[in-house]
Design a protein around this motif. Structure first.
Motif, PDB file in Angstrom:
ATOM      1  N   LEU A 106      19.874  53.234  17.154  1.00 49.74           N
ATOM      2  CA  LEU A 106      21.284  52.853  17.213  1.00 49.74           C
ATOM      3  C   LEU A 106      21.911  53.226  18.552  1.00 49.74           C
ATOM      4  N   ASP A 107      21.518  54.358  19.098  1.00 43.87           N
ATOM      5  CA  ASP A 107      22.055  54.797  20.390  1.00 43.87           C
ATOM      6  C   ASP A 107      21.610  53.907  21.538  1.00 43.87           C
ATOM      7  N   ASN A 108      20.487  53.209  21.381  1.00 44.87           N
ATOM      8  CA  ASN A 108      19.907  52.468  22.492  1.00 44.87           C
ATOM      9  C   ASN A 108      19.913  50.952  22.362  1.00 44.87           C
ATOM     10  N   THR A 109      20.174  50.422  21.168  1.00 42.06           N
ATOM     11  CA  THR A 109      20.152  48.965  21.030  1.00 42.06           C
ATOM     12  C   THR A 109      21.330  48.340  21.764  1.00 42.06           C
ATOM     13  N   ARG A 110      21.092  47.165  22.293  1.00 38.00           N
ATOM     14  CA  ARG A 110      22.144  46.419  22.988  1.00 38.00           C
ATOM     15  C   ARG A 110      22.599  45.219  22.150  1.00 38.00           C
ATOM     16  N   THR A 112      24.116  43.196  18.681  1.00 34.00           N
ATOM     17  CA  THR A 112      25.053  43.324  17.563  1.00 34.00           C
ATOM     18  C   THR A 112      24.433  42.591  16.381  1.00 34.00           C
ATOM     19  N   TYR A 113      24.826  42.996  15.198  1.00 35.01           N
ATOM     20  CA  TYR A 113      24.220  42.477  13.974  1.00 35.01           C
ATOM     21  C   TYR A 113      25.303  41.972  13.033  1.00 35.01           C
ATOM     22  N   ASP A 114      24.944  40.938  12.290  1.00 32.93           N
ATOM     23  CA  ASP A 114      25.864  40.385  11.298  1.00 32.93           C
ATOM     24  C   ASP A 114      25.866  41.228  10.028  1.00 32.93           C
ATOM     25  N   LEU A 115      24.740  41.830   9.741  1.00 40.06           N
ATOM     26  CA  LEU A 115      24.611  42.665   8.549  1.00 40.06           C
ATOM     27  C   LEU A 115      23.685  43.832   8.880  1.00 40.06           C
ATOM     28  N   ARG A 135      29.981  52.060  13.896  1.00 43.50           N
ATOM     29  CA  ARG A 135      31.371  51.713  14.208  1.00 43.50           C
ATOM     30  C   ARG A 135      31.685  51.978  15.686  1.00 43.50           C
ATOM     31  N   GLU A 136      31.364  53.173  16.176  1.00 37.38           N
ATOM     32  CA  GLU A 136      31.713  53.557  17.542  1.00 37.38           C
ATOM     33  C   GLU A 136      30.988  52.718  18.590  1.00 37.38           C
ATOM     34  N   ARG A 137      29.746  52.351  18.314  1.00 38.61           N
ATOM     35  CA  ARG A 137      28.976  51.542  19.277  1.00 38.61           C
ATOM     36  C   ARG A 137      29.238  50.046  19.110  1.00 38.61           C
ATOM     37  N   PHE A 175      30.028  49.677   1.063  1.00 39.26           N
ATOM     38  CA  PHE A 175      30.267  48.580   1.982  1.00 39.26           C
ATOM     39  C   PHE A 175      31.275  49.011   3.052  1.00 39.26           C
ATOM     40  N   PHE A 176      31.028  48.558   4.282  1.00 36.10           N
ATOM     41  CA  PHE A 176      31.926  48.845   5.401  1.00 36.10           C
ATOM     42  C   PHE A 176      32.122  47.594   6.230  1.00 36.10           C
ATOM     43  N   GLN A 177      33.306  47.483   6.792  1.00 32.33           N
ATOM     44  CA  GLN A 177      33.596  46.402   7.733  1.00 32.33           C
ATOM     45  C   GLN A 177      34.546  46.994   8.777  1.00 32.33           C
ATOM     46  N   PHE A 178      34.295  46.717  10.043  1.00 31.22           N
ATOM     47  CA  PHE A 178      35.076  47.306  11.116  1.00 31.22           C
ATOM     48  C   PHE A 178      35.787  46.207  11.896  1.00 31.22           C
TER      49      PHE A 178
END
Length: 179
Positions: A106-110, A112-115, A135-137, A175-178
């Motif tokens: 998570l710290d290194n991926t560039r 974004t994901y839909d799910l 959320r932060e990234r 479930f979360f959504q940002f």
């Protein structure tokens, strides 16, 4: 482990007895996929499966032809098993398997994901930190959903972006959504 729906429906896979992870139960898997399919379109998504273990959840998404799935786990036995399934079913580039510790990934991926689906071991206490990192990234695409599987003892309702928790037997999904 059996695939509930889709092109691989009714296929059964048996991880070795000494397998290092716990697959999501068929009952819980069927329940959560009913919720997902009734609320969201699962077509052409970029999906991230964290603490993928057996690849059980990844296989459900792939069976439903939901799009591209990236499965992340740090345990070599899990990675080897997922590659075995990928080869047996002749799955191509739509399934990416990564041997990595999830927080490092998570710290290194560039991307974004839909799910994003996360199923860390219930007895570990970093469920909330996974949600915060995502959320932060800003790892969720606009309108994306993050789903965390956990046991009864974990309460994620105070985390920013929390929508709801559903349970199926002894398995809970928050479930979360940002924005």
């Amino acid at each position: 482990m059996r695939i509930v729906r889709g092109i691989y429906k009714a296929r059964r896979f048996s991880p070795p007895k000494s397998f290092p992870s716990r697959p999501t139960t068929d009952y819980a898997k069927e329940g959560i996929f009913n919720v997902l399919e009734n609320r969201y379109s699962l077509i052409n998504l970029n999906i991230l499966d964290l603490c993928a273990g057996t690849g059980n959840i990844s296989m459900e998404f792939l069976s439903r032809e939901a799009g591209n799935v990236t499965s992340v786990d740090k345990h070599p036995v899990c990675i080897k098993y997922m590659y075995k399934l990928k080869n047996e079913l002749n799955i191509g580039d739509e399934w990416n398997i990564s041997k990595n510790e999830v927080r490092n990934f998570l710290d290194n991926t560039r991307e974004t994901y839909d799910l994003i689906f996360a199923d860390p071991p219930y007895d570990l206490t970093f469920h909330d930190s996974l949600v915060r990192i995502i959320r932060e990234r800003k790892l969720l695409a606009e309108g994306g959903i993050c789903l965390v599987e956990h046991g009864k003892q974990t309460d994620l309702s105070q985390e920013s972006g929390y929508l709801e928790t559903r349970n199926f037997g002894n398995v809970y999904f928050s479930f979360f959504q940002f924005e």
